[in-house]
Design a protein around this motif. Structure first.
Motif, PDB file in Angstrom:
ATOM      1  N   ASP A 166     -46.687  -8.746  14.385  1.00 35.45           N
ATOM      2  CA  ASP A 166     -46.461  -8.794  13.099  1.00 35.45           C
ATOM      3  C   ASP A 166     -45.581  -7.817  12.546  1.00 35.45           C
ATOM      4  OD1 ASP A 166     -48.320 -10.579  12.797  1.00 35.45           O
ATOM      5  OD2 ASP A 166     -50.142  -9.286  12.348  1.00 35.45           O
ATOM      6  N   HIS A 225     -59.110 -10.678  22.713  1.00 38.37           N
ATOM      7  CA  HIS A 225     -58.019 -11.821  22.960  1.00 38.37           C
ATOM      8  C   HIS A 225     -58.637 -13.229  22.566  1.00 38.37           C
ATOM      9  CE1 HIS A 225     -59.775 -11.612  26.701  1.00 38.37           C
ATOM     10  NE2 HIS A 225     -59.066 -12.795  27.223  1.00 38.37           N
ATOM     11  N   SER A 238     -49.243 -17.243  23.791  1.00 42.44           N
ATOM     12  CA  SER A 238     -49.285 -16.177  25.024  1.00 42.44           C
ATOM     13  C   SER A 238     -49.275 -16.868  26.364  1.00 42.44           C
ATOM     14  CB  SER A 238     -50.569 -15.128  24.871  1.00 42.44           C
ATOM     15  OG  SER A 238     -51.726 -16.118  25.238  1.00 42.44           O
ATOM     16  N   PHE A 285     -55.175  -9.573  22.946  1.00 46.10           N
ATOM     17  CA  PHE A 285     -54.335 -10.313  21.958  1.00 46.10           C
ATOM     18  C   PHE A 285     -54.203  -9.929  20.763  1.00 46.10           C
ATOM     19  CE2 PHE A 285     -53.232 -13.982  19.758  1.00 46.10           C
ATOM     20  CZ  PHE A 285     -52.300 -14.722  20.412  1.00 46.10           C
ATOM     21  N   TYR A 310     -47.135 -11.852  25.360  1.00 43.39           N
ATOM     22  CA  TYR A 310     -47.658 -12.100  24.246  1.00 43.39           C
ATOM     23  C   TYR A 310     -45.985 -12.456  23.341  1.00 43.39           C
ATOM     24  CZ  TYR A 310     -51.723 -10.060  25.626  1.00 43.39           C
ATOM     25  OH  TYR A 310     -52.848  -9.456  26.343  1.00 43.39           O
ATOM     26  N   SER A 365     -49.266 -22.365  20.188  1.00 43.78           N
ATOM     27  CA  SER A 365     -50.318 -21.780  19.759  1.00 43.78           C
ATOM     28  C   SER A 365     -51.693 -22.334  20.182  1.00 43.78           C
ATOM     29  CB  SER A 365     -50.503 -21.465  18.385  1.00 43.78           C
ATOM     30  OG  SER A 365     -50.177 -22.551  17.496  1.00 43.78           O
ATOM     31  N   ARG A 378     -44.135 -14.047  19.998  1.00 46.45           N
ATOM     32  CA  ARG A 378     -43.727 -14.552  18.333  1.00 46.45           C
ATOM     33  C   ARG A 378     -42.416 -15.217  18.487  1.00 46.45           C
ATOM     34  NH1 ARG A 378     -45.787 -12.523  13.773  1.00 46.45           N
ATOM     35  NH2 ARG A 378     -47.913 -12.276  15.196  1.00 46.45           N
ATOM     36  N   SER A 436     -50.941  -8.998  18.766  1.00 45.54           N
ATOM     37  CA  SER A 436     -50.558  -9.810  17.446  1.00 45.54           C
ATOM     38  C   SER A 436     -50.055  -8.968  16.374  1.00 45.54           C
ATOM     39  CB  SER A 436     -51.754 -10.556  17.139  1.00 45.54           C
ATOM     40  OG  SER A 436     -51.522 -11.444  16.129  1.00 45.54           O
ATOM     41  N   THR A 450     -47.285 -17.785  16.992  1.00 41.13           N
ATOM     42  CA  THR A 450     -47.651 -16.895  18.070  1.00 41.13           C
ATOM     43  C   THR A 450     -48.411 -17.459  19.053  1.00 41.13           C
ATOM     44  OG1 THR A 450     -47.993 -15.199  16.368  1.00 41.13           O
ATOM     45  CG2 THR A 450     -49.062 -14.890  18.454  1.00 41.13           C
TER      46      THR A 450
END
Length: 609
Positions: free
Chosen positions: A285, A343, A237, A277, A251, A379, A253, A281, A235
């Protein structure tokens, strides 16, 4: 000064309402003072107090200002109660108090305003004793002159207020790697987007331009990829800055699609105006969970999400979804009351950097230097970049900010203006070949500087830097001391402690700013720059302010306060008010002289006109 016992009321207080809807100030029946003693403003003089002084003590006819009106206002202000200060904050403050010394502000007088263009008795030696600080100031002034248009100052608070009534996100895209013809390399492309861009409006054209840039940020390392059989999802950003200064967060993934044999990863990316964030996040998920079952389940979920409003701080929204095998589900998305750190994860900074290195980076950003982070993981770059910018609160970084810079855009580091960018380690050889001007290059994997200016330890006031270092070195001890107490839960975390430590640094350096925001008869506010700087007792802090006050961050902060119709709110303003309450009596007497001088100054100008 009144003691805490004196502040307890024996009789019901009366209320004085300044205007409909405004907060009332309470005044009790105070014993009359001896006539030969001048009226003294008590320790409690926040920004609201200064506006009250302007309204009560400085009437439309300056000639009517006298000691009686100041005395009445003094009594009103003295009745305001202090907010409870968490024990953790008290311990942080004690570290600063021990390092700083007793006296913080010099006695204030109108001569500092009337002769603001002249130097005080110490300023000549301050400026001439150290050419290095002169060079810092000249560099910041030069940067401002290079900006071709007036800067548009943005703060996280303003953007949240502006956009929280709109949709939760602007668009959702899936970015995949496509093989180049006749080459064994790959290019990132948008393979799916929601919603579709149908109408050929100006906004849609701008969105299309952004859409072209998104793949590069989702795969800044596209040239290094080959099909793999295993890959742990990651993850991160990024941020897109528009020509008008507006910012959009991406954002992401990155995960490996289900299947057998070697394959390429893909990135699910949500584009939003809002820096949240933690909330997104949780959304990602859910996206990963659904993608593990079937890609077809992701899109209905994102459609439901887009129809949901953005939750206000402390509020929760519920998103209804359907999942085969589980039936109808409700996803709850909640924002914390304090959205400033939602975030941010400061843990990553201490994992990658020593306290001393972190303070050097902080000092470089305060003076708006160029800073480049280098790391192996997206990340790590993303988390550390956002975290180090959060240390600047209540200020906002006003320059180029790219947490993850695509390798194809690496020439940006040759820009002469300030920036904070992150680069993957694979781009380091190319970075070393470029003609980068003065910059601080930080290897987050080894906690060392690849390149530096060699003066990073001398940028901050020495005693305050020592307090910063000691408080951060003792972070675990300070938190554990409150583990069994009734102090605020939000303070008793690493994020809360680190935030409070750096807030105290700014309180010590600029916490008296509201005393120098004067208000004209038309209600316009103006900041008295020279008087503000010269009022500080510490020579090293005055010298630091001489440089820092030329920065875009400081200019934006003051401009925001000058243009506000009501006083700023937030944690920093709370700590400033508490700080002003702590000022010793000798410093308060100077404040009263300053107020009387301000009244005389306005009277003189009134007669002159």
């Amino acid at each position: 000064m009144w003691s805490p016992q004196d502040r307890k009321y024996n009789n019901p207080p009366t209320q004085l309402s300044l205007k409909p809807g405004s907060q009332s100030l309470r005044s009790g029946n105070w014993p009359e003072r001896k006539s030969h003693r001048p009226p003294r403003v008590p320790k409690r003089h926040s920004h609201d107090d200064m506006l009250l002084l302007a309204q009560l003590s400085l009437p439309s006819s300056p000639s009517s200002l006298n000691e009686d009106s100041l005395s009445t206002t003094s009594e009103l202000l003295s009745s305001r109660r202090a907010r409870r200060i968490p024990k953790l904050v008290q311990r942080i403050n004690s570290i600063y108090n021990a390092k700083r010394g007793k006296k913080r502000l010099k006695k204030l007088s109108m001569s500092s305003i009337e002769t603001s263009s002249l130097r005080d008795e110490n300023s000549e030696s301050e400026s001439d004793s150290d050419d290095r600080f002169k060079a810092h100031t000249q560099r910041l002034v030069h940067i401002q002159s290079m900006l071709k248009r007036a800067p548009s100052y943005r703060t996280l608070e303003l953007e949240l207020l502006e956009w929280q009534e709109r949709e939760l996100f602007e668009c959702f895209v899936v970015v995949s790697l496509k093989r180049k013809p006749s080459r064994n390399t790959y290019l990132p492309e948008v393979s799916y987007q929601f919603p579709k861009l149908d109408r050929p409006t100006k906004q849609m054209r701008e969105a299309e331009e952004r859409l072209k840039a998104i793949p590069q940020f989702c795969f800044p390392d596209a040239k290094d990829w080959l099909p793999v059989s295993e890959y742990s999802s990651e993850t991160f950003s990024f941020m897109l800055t528009g020509e008008d200064g507006s910012r959009r967060f991406g954002y992401c993934r990155r995960l490996l699609p289900s299947g057998k044999g070697p394959r390429l990863p893909e990135v699910y990316c949500v584009i939003s105006r809002l820096g949240c964030f933690g909330l997104f996040s949780k959304v990602l998920d859910e996206v990963e969970r659904r993608r593990g079952i079937s890609a077809a389940l992701v899109y209905p979920f994102m459609r439901s999400l887009m129809e949901s409003p953005f939750p206000a701080p402390g509020k929760t929204i519920k998103v209804k979804t359907f999942l085969p095998g589980a039936g109808n589900e409700v996803l709850e998305l909640r924002r914390p009351m304090d959205s400033r750190l939602e975030h941010v994860d400061f843990e990553c900074l201490f994992t990658c950097l020593s306290v001393r290195q972190l303070i050097r980076i902080f000092a470089s950003l305060l003076l708006e230097r160029r800073v480049i982070f280098v790391a192996d993981k997206l990340s790590t770059l993303s988390s550390c970049s956002h975290a180090v910018v959060a240390l600047l609160y209540p200020f906002s970084w006003q320059h180029t900010f790219i947490p993850v810079l695509p390798a194809s855009m690496i020439d940006i580091v040759c820009c002469p203006t300030p920036f904070l960018v992150g680069l993957l380690s694979s781009s380091l050889p190319k970075l070393k070949e470029l003609p980068v001007e003065e910059a601080l290059m930080v290897n987050l994997g080894s906690d060392r500087f690849i390149r530096q200016m060699d003066d990073e330890d001398t940028l901050l006031p020495r005693k305050l830097q020592a307090a910063l270092e000691q408080a951060l070195e003792r972070k675990n001890e300070l938190i554990s001391q409150d583990s069994d107490s009734d102090s605020d839960d939000e303070c008793n975390t690493l994020n809360g402690l680190v935030s409070e430590v750096f807030i105290r640094f700014f309180v010590e350096t600029i916490g008296h700013y509201s005393l120098f925001l004067t208000q004209s008869e038309k209600g316009e506010r103006a900041f008295q720059r020279e008087a503000f700087r010269k009022s500080v007792a510490s020579k090293s802090i005055r010298r630091f302010l001489e440089v820092f006050m030329e920065s875009q961050m400081f200019a934006g902060f003051i401009q925001d306060r000058e243009l506000r119709k009501c006083r700023a709110k937030g944690l920093f303003e709370q700590r400033v008010e508490q700080y002003l309450e702590e000022l010793p009596d000798t410093e308060q007497s100077g404040m009263n002289k300053f107020l009387r001088g301000l009244g005389n100054k306005m009277k003189f100008l009134h007669k002159k006109n």
